[in-house]
Motif scaffolding. Structure first.
Motif, PDB file in Angstrom:
ATOM      1  N   GLU A  32      -1.342   4.939   3.299  1.00 53.49           N
ATOM      2  CA  GLU A  32      -2.330   3.967   2.828  1.00 53.49           C
ATOM      3  C   GLU A  32      -2.489   4.053   1.305  1.00 53.49           C
ATOM      4  N   PRO A  33      -2.674   2.925   0.633  1.00 53.05           N
ATOM      5  CA  PRO A  33      -2.839   2.937  -0.830  1.00 53.05           C
ATOM      6  C   PRO A  33      -4.051   3.723  -1.308  1.00 53.05           C
ATOM      7  N   LEU A  39       6.838   4.727   1.416  1.00 50.51           N
ATOM      8  CA  LEU A  39       6.098   3.529   1.812  1.00 50.51           C
ATOM      9  C   LEU A  39       4.738   3.490   1.129  1.00 50.51           C
ATOM     10  N   HIS A  44       5.026   2.602  -2.628  1.00 51.06           N
ATOM     11  CA  HIS A  44       5.319   1.187  -2.861  1.00 51.06           C
ATOM     12  C   HIS A  44       4.140   0.297  -2.508  1.00 51.06           C
ATOM     13  N   ARG A  45       3.417   0.637  -1.459  1.00 48.45           N
ATOM     14  CA  ARG A  45       2.222  -0.158  -1.126  1.00 48.45           C
ATOM     15  C   ARG A  45       1.177  -0.054  -2.233  1.00 48.45           C
ATOM     16  N   PHE A  88      10.076  -1.433   2.343  1.00 50.91           N
ATOM     17  CA  PHE A  88       9.268  -0.631   1.419  1.00 50.91           C
ATOM     18  C   PHE A  88       9.539   0.863   1.560  1.00 50.91           C
ATOM     19  N   ASN A 114       7.131  -4.433  -7.885  1.00 46.75           N
ATOM     20  CA  ASN A 114       6.259  -4.817  -6.779  1.00 46.75           C
ATOM     21  C   ASN A 114       6.465  -6.282  -6.395  1.00 46.75           C
ATOM     22  N   SER A 160       2.307  -8.221   0.589  1.00 43.60           N
ATOM     23  CA  SER A 160       1.986  -6.895   1.084  1.00 43.60           C
ATOM     24  C   SER A 160       2.971  -6.503   2.179  1.00 43.60           C
ATOM     25  N   TRP A 161       3.092  -5.207   2.409  1.00 40.52           N
ATOM     26  CA  TRP A 161       3.973  -4.738   3.473  1.00 40.52           C
ATOM     27  C   TRP A 161       3.266  -4.924   4.815  1.00 40.52           C
ATOM     28  N   GLU A 170       2.111  -4.747   8.763  1.00 43.06           N
ATOM     29  CA  GLU A 170       2.078  -3.785   9.854  1.00 43.06           C
ATOM     30  C   GLU A 170       2.738  -4.342  11.098  1.00 43.06           C
ATOM     31  N   SER A 197      -2.577 -11.349   4.729  1.00 39.25           N
ATOM     32  CA  SER A 197      -3.526 -10.250   4.883  1.00 39.25           C
ATOM     33  C   SER A 197      -4.882 -10.819   5.261  1.00 39.25           C
ATOM     34  N   THR A 249      -2.256  -6.802   8.004  1.00 42.11           N
ATOM     35  CA  THR A 249      -1.276  -7.633   7.321  1.00 42.11           C
ATOM     36  C   THR A 249      -0.156  -7.962   8.300  1.00 42.11           C
TER      37      THR A 249
END
Length: 411
Positions: free
Chosen positions: A187-188, A216, A219-220, A241, A264, A268-269, A271, A346, A352
Motif C-alpha cells: 500500500e502507498p 509493486l 510503483h504505486r 507494476f 508513473n 492506478s494499479w 486490484e 478508482s 481500483t
C-alpha cells in the motif's frame, strides 16, 4: 556520463529481510553498502511489514550487525499504522497484536483501550486469539475505524508458513463485512509515512526482494523500485507494476548498476479486472443516449458490469433500463475496450478496477426516458456530431465506432 543508483537518489528505502539480513545473519555486502550510503550523507529508512517489534528493537538488531541505524529511521507496519492514525487525529484505539504494536500506538499519543475506541488496529502475534478477533469485530460493528497493519497472509518459519497479520485482518473483514485501510506494503501509505521528514524535493528509491510487495508498493507510491535477486522476474505484462526498474544481486550493485527511474503512468494499479458493458443507444433521429453521471459529473454512455449468471446482452439491457428507464434491443457488438489509461477506475472505497468493456449498438424499443437519481443527474439524446464537452474521454471513440458500422473495434 553514467550515473550509478547510489548517486542518482538522495533517499533510500530498504526492505529488511532478504535485503539487509536473512535470519540472524547479514547478507553479503549489505552492511558495507548501507554504511557507504551513510558516508555519502544519504537519507535512509528501513521498512518492514512485521507488525510485532518496536522500532527500537529493529534499530538495535541493525546496530548489532554493524549498521548505525537510529530508531527514527525504522518504519514498521505497526509504527506506520500508528503514525497514520496520528495524522488522522485519532485519540483512542484498540489493538489486536503484539505489545510492540501497543507501544507504538502509545508513543504516537494514542490511548489504547477496549472501551469504545475510535479505531481498531489489527496486526498479529503468536498470542492472538478468537476472543481478540471477536472483540475487534464488535468495535468495528459499533463504528470504529478498521486499520490493518499489513496484508501478508503468512510468513516463513523453519517449520513452514505461519499465519501472518493478513490472515487475522481477513478474518475480521469477513466477520464485519467491512474493508480495512491497509497500511503496510504494497500500500502507498507505508511509503508516504516513511518519507515524512525526508527532503521531499529529492527522488527516493525502494530496495526490496519481493516484487509483489516492495516493487509493486514502490510503483504505486510513484517511486523507483530496485529488486535484490539473482535474476530478473518475468512479468506477464510490460505494464505490470511488479516489474522492477533494475535488478541487483546484492547492495554492492548500488555502486555498479544504473537504473531508469520509474515513469508513473496515468492510471492506478487495479486490484481486480472485471467484465463491463456499454451501450450506444440510437433513436430514430440517429441521436445517442447519454446520461450525466452523479459520481463524476460528466456525460457518459450507459455502462455497467456483468453479474453472475448473466449474459452480456442481458447485462446491457438491464443497465440501460435501470439507469434511463428505456427498453432496448441489442443490435450488434461494436467494440471491445480495455486500455488501462481509460478503463481503470478508482472508487471512494479505495477499490481500483480495470474494466474490459464490450460495447454494443442498440435501438430504443420502449419505456419512458427518466434518469435514475442514484446514478445520473440528467439524461437525454444528443447529436453524434455535437456531443457535450464534459463527456468521459473514451466515449466519443465508442460512439464513432458504433455509428461508422464497420468491423468490431478491439482496443
Amino acid at each position: 556520463m553514467v550515473i550509478m543508483i547510489a548517486d542518482r537518489f538522495e533517499t533510500f528505502l530498504f526492505d529488511l529481510d532478504g535485503v539487509i539480513y536473512l535470519g540472524d545473519e547479514a547478507l553479503p555486502h549489505a552492511v558495507d553498502g548501507v554504511n557507504r550510503l551513510y558516508e555519502q550523507e544519504k537519507q535512509i529508512r528501513f521498512l518492514t511489514n512485521d507488525p510485532r517489534p518496536t522500532r527500537e528493537a529493529v534499530a538495535s538488531r541493525l546496530r548489532e550487525l554493524g549498521i548505525r541505524a537510529g530508531k527514527e529511521e525504522i518504519v514498521t507496519a505497526a509504527w506506520a499504522a500508528s503514525a497514520h492514525l496520528r495524522r488522522k487525529e485519532v485519540a483512542t484505539a484498540a489493538a489486536v497484536g503484539s505489545e510492540g504494536l501497543r507501544t507504538e500506538l502509545r508513543q504516537q499519543g494514542i490511548t489504547v483501550t477496549n472501551e469504545s475506541p475510535d479505531a481498531v488496529v489489527v496486526g498479529a502475534d503468536e498470542q492472538t486469539t478468537y476472543a481478540d478477533i471477536r472483540r475487534a469485530t464488535r468495535h468495528i460493528d459499533q463504528g470504529a475505524q478498521f486499520i490493518g497493519t499489513n496484508p501478508d497472509g503468512a510468513f516463513p518459519t523453519p517449520d513452514g508458513p505461519a499465519p501472518g497479520a493478513g490472515a487475522i485482518v481477513r478474518a475480521v473483514e469477513t466477520a464485519t463485512g467491512t474493508s480495512p485501510t491497509i497500511v503496510g506494503k504494497p500500500e502507498p501509505l507505508m511509503f508516504e509515512v516513511a518519507l515524512e521528514g525526508t527532503s521531499v524535493d529529492q527522488d527516493a528509491v525502494v530496495i526490496g526482494d519481493n516484487p509483489a510487495t516492495d516493487i509493486l508498493g514502490a510503483h504505486r507510491a510513484g517511486l523507483t523500485g530496485v529488486l535484490v535477486a539473482d535474476e530478473a522476474p518475468v512479468a506477464a505484462s510490460a505494464r505490470d507494476f511488479t516489474h522492477p526498474d533494475a535488478v541487483i544481486r546484492s547492495l554492492a550493485g548500488l555502486f555498479s548498476h544504473t537504473v531508469t527511474p520509474w515513469d508513473n503512468p496515468q492510471y492506478s494499479w487495479p486490484e481486480d479486472i472485471r467484465p463491463g458493458v456499454g451501450a450506444v443507444v440510437l433513436n430514430g433521429s440517429d441521436e445517442v443516449l447519454l446520461l450525466k453521471r452523479a459520481d463524476r459529473g460528466q456525460w457518459a454512455l450507459p455502462t455497467g458490469t456483468v453479474e453472475r449468471g448473466e449474459a452480456v446482452s442481458e447485462a446491457i439491457s438491464r443497465e440501460v433500463r435501470e439507469e434511463t428507464g428505456l427498453q432496448i434491443t441489442v443490435d450488434r457488438l461494436t467494440g471491445v475496450y480495455s486500455h488501462p489509461k481509460q478503463q481503470v477506475f478508482s472508487y471512494p472505497s479505495g477499490e481500483t478496477v480495470h474494466f474490459v468493456t464490450n460495447c454494443f449498438s442498440c435501438s430504443v424499443d420502449g419505456g419512458t426516458l427518466e434518469a435514475d437519481q442514484d446514478e445520473a443527474l440528467d439524461v437525454g439524446f444528443f447529436d453524434t456530431d455535437r456531443l457535450p464537452s464534459e463527456i468521459l474521454p473514451m466515449h466519443p471513440r465508442w460512439i464513432a465506432d458504433a455509428v461508422e458500422d464497420t468491423n468490431v473495434t478491439i482496443a
